[in-house]
Design a protein around this motif. Structure first.
Motif, PDB file in Angstrom:
ATOM      1  N   LEU A   1      62.341  26.769  16.188  1.00  0.00           N
ATOM      2  CA  LEU A   1      63.453  27.376  16.930  1.00  0.00           C
ATOM      3  C   LEU A   1      63.373  26.923  18.384  1.00  0.00           C
ATOM      4  O   LEU A   1      62.310  26.987  19.007  1.00  0.00           O
ATOM      5  N   GLU A   2      64.495  26.465  18.921  1.00  0.00           N
ATOM      6  CA  GLU A   2      64.514  25.972  20.302  1.00  0.00           C
ATOM      7  C   GLU A   2      65.512  26.763  21.142  1.00  0.00           C
ATOM      8  O   GLU A   2      66.587  27.128  20.671  1.00  0.00           O
ATOM      9  N   ASN A   3      65.138  27.025  22.377  1.00  0.00           N
ATOM     10  CA  ASN A   3      66.048  27.663  23.334  1.00  0.00           C
ATOM     11  C   ASN A   3      66.861  26.562  24.006  1.00  0.00           C
ATOM     12  O   ASN A   3      66.343  25.773  24.791  1.00  0.00           O
ATOM     13  N   ILE A   4      68.140  26.487  23.671  1.00  0.00           N
ATOM     14  CA  ILE A   4      68.986  25.418  24.214  1.00  0.00           C
ATOM     15  C   ILE A   4      69.929  25.941  25.301  1.00  0.00           C
ATOM     16  O   ILE A   4      70.838  25.230  25.729  1.00  0.00           O
ATOM     17  N   GLY A   5      69.714  27.188  25.732  1.00  0.00           N
ATOM     18  CA  GLY A   5      70.560  27.746  26.785  1.00  0.00           C
ATOM     19  C   GLY A   5      69.936  27.538  28.151  1.00  0.00           C
ATOM     20  O   GLY A   5      69.022  26.717  28.319  1.00  0.00           O
ATOM     21  N   ASN A   6      70.416  28.258  29.136  1.00  0.00           N
ATOM     22  CA  ASN A   6      69.827  28.175  30.475  1.00  0.00           C
ATOM     23  C   ASN A   6      69.338  29.531  30.945  1.00  0.00           C
ATOM     24  O   ASN A   6      69.392  29.867  32.113  1.00  0.00           O
TER      25      ASN A   6
END
Lengths: 68, 195
Positions: free
Chosen positions: B94-99
């Motif tokens: 799972l990757e955090n692709i937000g800011n």
């Protein structure tokens, strides 16, 4: 001549302000100061497995095979 | 009394300026006699975004040793007990692709019993780590070791970092399979990111 320049500047400022006022009113610009809770869902992680029936030795079948 | 064109234009311009300032919201005030402070508000748009960059884990095919409960773990050093199939190593990523840093909750779309079947003894557990990118997760994690995961959302990471060097979570799984469970089984893992 000097007066004409002054009036031109005045008219220019008036026009800029008028356009700004109209633009701001038309878009109803307001900066929100509240912060809402934001959620993002990442669904779709899939786990799979294929469970086969256990292979049971059929002792009965072996006994039924005629001995040579 | 006669006005010339320039004079009329000047008065009209002044009137337009005054009206415009009124609508814009500027107020005419007296001269400030003391120091004052002003507040500037700015809104920076931010967003939350998470994504399963690896979204499939297949434990393969096999049979449970009769009279036993098979135990399968997806992590590399995990066990593969009472199972005829090959040891499978893998995970969901799972990757955090937000800011924004987000908190992560994990849940499934069905219970362990609904997933595995069998008369009794089926369990389904998850373990969340940030071994691939240390410091990706700070804060509470229900799944530091294998723990049951089900349809109720549970906190998997109190603060999931968004910086590129540390924005990845590894999710491993352990399945206990009773010997009377059979068939092709699937379960969905859902991640919920909140900030």
């Amino acid at each position: 001549m000097q007066n004409k320049k002054r009036v031109t500047v005045l008219v220019t400022i008036a026009l800029i302000l008028a356009i700004t006022a109209i633009a701001l009113n038309s878009i109803d610009s307001e900066i929100s100061t509240t912060r809402t809770q934001t959620q993002d869902h990442a669904g779709g992680g899939q786990i799979g497995i294929d469970i086969q029936p256990p292979q049971v030795e059929d002792k009965l079948l072996e006994e039924e095979i005629p001995q040579q | 009394m006669k006005y010339d064109t320039l004079e009329i234009t000047s008065y009209a311009s002044i009137a337009v300026i005054a009206i415009s300032l009124f609508f814009i919201g500027t107020e005419l005030t007296g001269m400030a006699t003391t120091n004052d402070t002003g507040d500037v508000n700015v809104t920076i748009t931010d967003s939350a975004g998470i994504n399963f960059t690896t979204d499939l884990l297949d434990f393969g095919s096999g049979a449970v040793t009769p009279g036993q409960t098979a135990v399968l773990e997806s992590n590399g050093t995990g066990t593969n007990l009472s199972w005829s199939g090959a040891k499978v190593t893998g995970e969901l990523v799972l990757e955090n692709i937000g800011n924004n840093n987000v908190s992560i909750m994990l849940q499934t779309d069905k219970s362990a019993q609904e997933f595995i079947g069998g008369s009794s003894g089926a369990t389904f557990e998850a373990m969340v780590s940030n071994d691939s990118e240390p410091l990706s997760c700070v804060g509470t994690n229900t799944f530091t070791t294998f723990a049951p995961i089900n349809t109720t959302p549970q906190l998997a990471c109190g603060s999931f970092n968004f910086s590129d060097a540390a924005d990845e979570l590894i999710i491993d799984f352990r399945i206990n399979i009773p010997d009377d469970a059979t068939g092709a089984k699937t379960i969905e893992i859902k991640a919920i990111g909140t900030y």
